[in-house]
Design a protein around this motif. Structure first.
Motif, PDB file in Angstrom:
ATOM      1  N   ALA A 161      -9.367  47.587  -3.691  1.00 17.96           N
ATOM      2  CA  ALA A 161      -8.999  47.164  -5.052  1.00 17.96           C
ATOM      3  C   ALA A 161     -10.229  46.814  -5.876  1.00 17.96           C
ATOM      4  CB  ALA A 161      -8.051  45.966  -4.979  1.00 17.96           C
ATOM      5  N   LYS A 195     -12.093  50.308  -6.669  1.00 13.78           N
ATOM      6  CA  LYS A 195     -11.470  51.421  -7.381  1.00 13.78           C
ATOM      7  C   LYS A 195     -10.623  51.027  -8.588  1.00 13.78           C
ATOM      8  CE  LYS A 195     -13.332  54.433  -4.807  1.00 13.78           C
ATOM      9  NZ  LYS A 195     -14.369  55.327  -5.384  1.00 13.78           N
ATOM     10  N   TYR A 196     -10.457  49.754  -8.834  1.00 17.62           N
ATOM     11  CA  TYR A 196      -9.675  49.329  -9.997  1.00 17.62           C
ATOM     12  C   TYR A 196     -10.548  48.507 -10.927  1.00 17.62           C
ATOM     13  CZ  TYR A 196      -5.604  50.769  -7.291  1.00 17.62           C
ATOM     14  OH  TYR A 196      -4.697  51.505  -6.560  1.00 17.62           O
ATOM     15  N   ASP A 231     -13.293  59.374  -6.498  1.00 23.25           N
ATOM     16  CA  ASP A 231     -12.287  59.114  -7.526  1.00 23.25           C
ATOM     17  C   ASP A 231     -11.452  60.355  -7.826  1.00 23.25           C
ATOM     18  OD1 ASP A 231     -13.116  56.486  -7.775  1.00 23.25           O
ATOM     19  OD2 ASP A 231     -14.583  56.963  -9.337  1.00 23.25           O
ATOM     20  N   LEU A 273      -8.399  60.556  -5.605  1.00 25.63           N
ATOM     21  CA  LEU A 273      -7.383  59.589  -6.006  1.00 25.63           C
ATOM     22  C   LEU A 273      -6.632  60.083  -7.247  1.00 25.63           C
ATOM     23  CD1 LEU A 273      -9.360  56.250  -5.518  1.00 25.63           C
ATOM     24  CD2 LEU A 273      -7.759  57.339  -3.945  1.00 25.63           C
ATOM     25  N   GLU A 274      -7.367  60.653  -8.208  1.00 27.16           N
ATOM     26  CA  GLU A 274      -6.724  61.164  -9.408  1.00 27.16           C
ATOM     27  C   GLU A 274      -5.808  62.332  -9.069  1.00 27.16           C
ATOM     28  OE1 GLU A 274      -6.624  59.991 -12.395  1.00 27.16           O
ATOM     29  OE2 GLU A 274      -7.904  58.295 -11.835  1.00 27.16           O
ATOM     30  N   ARG A 308      -2.632  60.930  -7.670  1.00 29.75           N
ATOM     31  CA  ARG A 308      -1.773  60.348  -8.710  1.00 29.75           C
ATOM     32  C   ARG A 308      -1.043  61.455  -9.484  1.00 29.75           C
ATOM     33  NH1 ARG A 308      -6.585  56.950  -9.426  1.00 29.75           N
ATOM     34  NH2 ARG A 308      -6.140  54.875  -8.540  1.00 29.75           N
ATOM     35  N   SER A 354       2.104  57.149  -4.810  1.00 27.31           N
ATOM     36  CA  SER A 354       2.009  55.757  -5.251  1.00 27.31           C
ATOM     37  C   SER A 354       0.644  55.193  -4.887  1.00 27.31           C
ATOM     38  CB  SER A 354       3.113  54.920  -4.595  1.00 27.31           C
ATOM     39  OG  SER A 354       2.925  54.866  -3.195  1.00 27.31           O
ATOM     40  N   GLU A 355       0.302  54.056  -5.495  1.00 34.06           N
ATOM     41  CA  GLU A 355      -0.991  53.431  -5.199  1.00 34.06           C
ATOM     42  C   GLU A 355      -1.058  52.989  -3.731  1.00 34.06           C
ATOM     43  OE1 GLU A 355      -3.539  53.413  -7.231  1.00 34.06           O
ATOM     44  OE2 GLU A 355      -2.328  54.441  -8.728  1.00 34.06           O
ATOM     45  N   LEU A 410      -1.770  56.071  -1.716  1.00 33.16           N
ATOM     46  CA  LEU A 410      -3.173  56.464  -1.861  1.00 33.16           C
ATOM     47  C   LEU A 410      -4.079  55.621  -0.974  1.00 33.16           C
ATOM     48  CD1 LEU A 410      -3.460  57.007  -5.723  1.00 33.16           C
ATOM     49  CD2 LEU A 410      -3.499  58.767  -3.944  1.00 33.16           C
ATOM     50  N   LEU A 411      -3.769  54.325  -0.897  1.00 33.95           N
ATOM     51  CA  LEU A 411      -4.606  53.437  -0.097  1.00 33.95           C
ATOM     52  C   LEU A 411      -4.538  53.791   1.377  1.00 33.95           C
ATOM     53  CD1 LEU A 411      -6.319  50.941   0.472  1.00 33.95           C
ATOM     54  CD2 LEU A 411      -4.240  49.559   0.310  1.00 33.95           C
TER      55      LEU A 411
END
Length: 285
Positions: free
Chosen positions: A101, A104-105, A172, A175-176, A179, A184-185, A188-189
């Motif tokens: 978190a 990446k956020y 990244d 991850l994109e 999405r 879902s997040e 992804l994790l």
């Protein structure tokens, strides 16, 4: 050219000697434990410390340790595995989520949280033992397995390592793409980021396992029932009784030797994950 070669040889010899002396200094205590574990209680204080005994002292010590308190040592060993294994696993879960978190956020207070995390790395864990005892006492958890496991779950250093590894190892773009595909997040994790971070997570697990395995003060403060003691506190209680019963010193030394074996086994088992990471890196390159 010969002069330069001689200088190069001398510069290589000096670091080699320094490293050899450092390695010898590090291994000498372990050698002493190995040698001392082979001696009976009489030989321990009367023979040369730097040489083992071949009179069957180790088997006698192992048998006496096994019989002590109806196998109390093996209960302590099991407790240590529960504390270290459970605590390290939960630390990996929490640190993975927190580090991912932070890496990446982007959210309000991110820098402040990361700064507090770095400050937490600098705080010695020993200073938190008393506050943790008071908090867990209010919750009625003192004297249980949770009183040792719960304080070990949050590790600022482990979260810091996961944050650094997630930032470097998880692209990244992947991850994109996930999405866009509707993942879902949470998915992804655990399905995208965690497998890529696996070598780093193995490192976190190993470091935290060793830290909890060797931890003495926290379980010493939290636990009063010797059936819940880990090896560190259990062997310490044996050492205290050895002041009036010298024969117990050999049990403490033999127990200390046996307590090293799980750490070595774990390290050898987890080595393959680091090797896989190196192979993956070479293939990508």
């Amino acid at each position: 050219m010969s002069v330069l070669r001689d200088r190069g040889t001398r510069t290589k010899i000096v670091p080699t000697i320094v490293l050899a002396l450092g390695g010898l200094y590090a291994i000498l205590p372990l050698l002493w434990v190995v040698f001392a574990a082979t001696k009976s209680s009489e030989e321990l204080f009367t023979t040369f410390s730097g040489w083992p005994s071949f009179n069957g002292g180790f088997t006698g010590n192992l048998s006496a340790l096994n019989d002590y308190g109806d196998g109390r040592f093996w209960l302590w060993m099991l407790n240590s595995l529960i504390y270290a294994g459970g605590g390290a696993f939960l630390t990996v879960v929490v640190s993975t989520a927190a580090g991912y978190a932070l890496a990446k956020y982007r959210f309000t207070g991110q820098r402040l949280i990361f700064g507090a995390l770095l400050a937490g790395v600098l705080v010695p864990q020993i200073t938190l033992a008393i506050p943790q005892y008071l908090m867990l006492s209010e919750m009625g958890l003192v004297g249980t397995y949770w009183s040792v496991i719960l304080p070990s779950i949050i590790s600022p250093y482990s979260i810091y390592l996961c944050r650094i590894y997630a930032d470097a190892a998880v692209p990244d773009d992947i991850l994109e793409a996930g999405r866009i595909d509707g993942a879902s997040e949470f998915r992804l994790l655990w399905s995208v980021a965690a497998p890529v971070m696996l070598p780093g997570l193995v490192t976190v697990f190993l470091l935290q396992f060793i830290a909890i395995w060797n931890n003495f003060l926290l379980p010493y403060i939290m636990l009063a029932d010797d059936s819940l003691f880990p090896l560190t506190v259990g062997l310490y209680s044996l050492l205290n009784r050895g002041a009036s019963q010298p024969a117990l010193y050999t049990l403490v030394i033999t127990g200390s030797l046996l307590s090293i074996i799980p750490i070595i086994a774990l390290f050898l088992f987890l080595q393959r994950f680091w090797r896989l990471d190196l192979v993956a890196g070479s293939v990508k390159g």
